[in-house]
Design a protein around this motif. Structure first.
Motif, PDB file in Angstrom:
ATOM      1  N   MET A 155      74.638  26.269  23.812  1.00  0.00           N
ATOM      2  CA  MET A 155      73.809  27.455  23.703  1.00  0.00           C
ATOM      3  C   MET A 155      74.337  28.579  24.585  1.00  0.00           C
ATOM      4  N   GLY A 156      74.964  28.239  25.715  1.00  0.00           N
ATOM      5  CA  GLY A 156      75.495  29.245  26.620  1.00  0.00           C
ATOM      6  C   GLY A 156      76.596  30.078  25.986  1.00  0.00           C
ATOM      7  N   LYS A 157      77.466  29.428  25.205  1.00  0.00           N
ATOM      8  CA  LYS A 157      78.562  30.153  24.548  1.00  0.00           C
ATOM      9  C   LYS A 157      78.030  31.113  23.489  1.00  0.00           C
ATOM     10  N   ALA A 158      77.019  30.678  22.753  1.00  0.00           N
ATOM     11  CA  ALA A 158      76.434  31.531  21.714  1.00  0.00           C
ATOM     12  C   ALA A 158      75.806  32.774  22.334  1.00  0.00           C
ATOM     13  N   ASN A 159      75.112  32.600  23.440  1.00  0.00           N
ATOM     14  CA  ASN A 159      74.510  33.745  24.116  1.00  0.00           C
ATOM     15  C   ASN A 159      75.574  34.691  24.658  1.00  0.00           C
ATOM     16  N   GLY A 160      76.666  34.128  25.148  1.00  0.00           N
ATOM     17  CA  GLY A 160      77.771  34.949  25.640  1.00  0.00           C
ATOM     18  C   GLY A 160      78.390  35.779  24.537  1.00  0.00           C
ATOM     19  N   LYS A 161      78.557  35.173  23.360  1.00  0.00           N
ATOM     20  CA  LYS A 161      79.119  35.888  22.209  1.00  0.00           C
ATOM     21  C   LYS A 161      78.175  37.005  21.752  1.00  0.00           C
ATOM     22  N   LYS A 162      76.886  36.715  21.783  1.00  0.00           N
ATOM     23  CA  LYS A 162      75.910  37.740  21.397  1.00  0.00           C
ATOM     24  C   LYS A 162      75.958  38.917  22.365  1.00  0.00           C
ATOM     25  N   ARG A 163      76.042  38.612  23.641  1.00  0.00           N
ATOM     26  CA  ARG A 163      76.113  39.689  24.648  1.00  0.00           C
ATOM     27  C   ARG A 163      77.361  40.544  24.446  1.00  0.00           C
ATOM     28  N   LYS A 164      78.488  39.893  24.167  1.00  0.00           N
ATOM     29  CA  LYS A 164      79.732  40.633  23.930  1.00  0.00           C
ATOM     30  C   LYS A 164      79.608  41.526  22.694  1.00  0.00           C
ATOM     31  N   ALA A 165      78.978  41.003  21.651  1.00  0.00           N
ATOM     32  CA  ALA A 165      78.789  41.789  20.429  1.00  0.00           C
ATOM     33  C   ALA A 165      77.903  42.994  20.694  1.00  0.00           C
ATOM     34  N   ILE A 166      76.847  42.809  21.457  1.00  0.00           N
ATOM     35  CA  ILE A 166      75.945  43.922  21.781  1.00  0.00           C
ATOM     36  C   ILE A 166      76.680  44.970  22.604  1.00  0.00           C
ATOM     37  N   ILE A 167      77.490  44.529  23.552  1.00  0.00           N
ATOM     38  CA  ILE A 167      78.268  45.474  24.368  1.00  0.00           C
ATOM     39  C   ILE A 167      79.214  46.272  23.485  1.00  0.00           C
ATOM     40  N   LEU A 168      79.886  45.599  22.543  1.00  0.00           N
ATOM     41  CA  LEU A 168      80.788  46.308  21.622  1.00  0.00           C
ATOM     42  C   LEU A 168      80.024  47.304  20.759  1.00  0.00           C
ATOM     43  N   LEU A 169      78.873  46.893  20.245  1.00  0.00           N
ATOM     44  CA  LEU A 169      78.065  47.809  19.435  1.00  0.00           C
ATOM     45  C   LEU A 169      77.671  49.046  20.237  1.00  0.00           C
ATOM     46  N   GLU A 170      77.212  48.836  21.459  1.00  0.00           N
ATOM     47  CA  GLU A 170      76.789  49.961  22.294  1.00  0.00           C
ATOM     48  C   GLU A 170      77.968  50.842  22.691  1.00  0.00           C
ATOM     49  N   GLN A 171      79.141  50.246  22.804  1.00  0.00           N
ATOM     50  CA  GLN A 171      80.328  51.000  23.200  1.00  0.00           C
ATOM     51  C   GLN A 171      80.844  51.895  22.076  1.00  0.00           C
ATOM     52  N   TYR A 172      80.743  51.435  20.837  1.00  0.00           N
ATOM     53  CA  TYR A 172      81.364  52.140  19.720  1.00  0.00           C
ATOM     54  C   TYR A 172      80.412  52.797  18.732  1.00  0.00           C
TER      55      TYR A 172
END
Length: 79
Positions: free
Chosen positions: A1-18
């Motif tokens: 579950m930790g890896k999935a949450n990490g991937k979600k956080r990275k995706a959100i950061i990318l969305l907010e960045q671009y």
């Protein structure tokens, strides 16, 4: 579950960045959502649609802001 949450956080950061939402883009440009929609309809801005969600490329919105400043100086030099 930790890896999935990490991937979600990275995706959100990318969305907010671009990307910006419709509301964020309108606020950034200092225009209404209707005016933003008009820019899209006239081909001045491109949006990315995913279902009912509309996103705008942050770089495109920043470029449009610069263009707006130039147009305002040209057509309203005294304001």
């Amino acid at each position: 579950m930790g890896k999935a949450n990490g991937k979600k956080r990275k995706a959100i950061i990318l969305l907010e960045q671009y990307f910006l939402t419709t509301e964020e883009a309108a606020v950034f440009l200092g225009i209404s959502k209707q005016a933003l929609s008009s820019l899209v309809k006239r081909g001045k801005l491109e949006r990315v649609e995913k279902g009912k969600i509309n996103l705008f490329f942050k770089a495109d919105i920043e470029k449009r802001k610069e263009e707006q400043l130039i147009l305002r100086r040209k057509y309203r030099p005294y304001t």
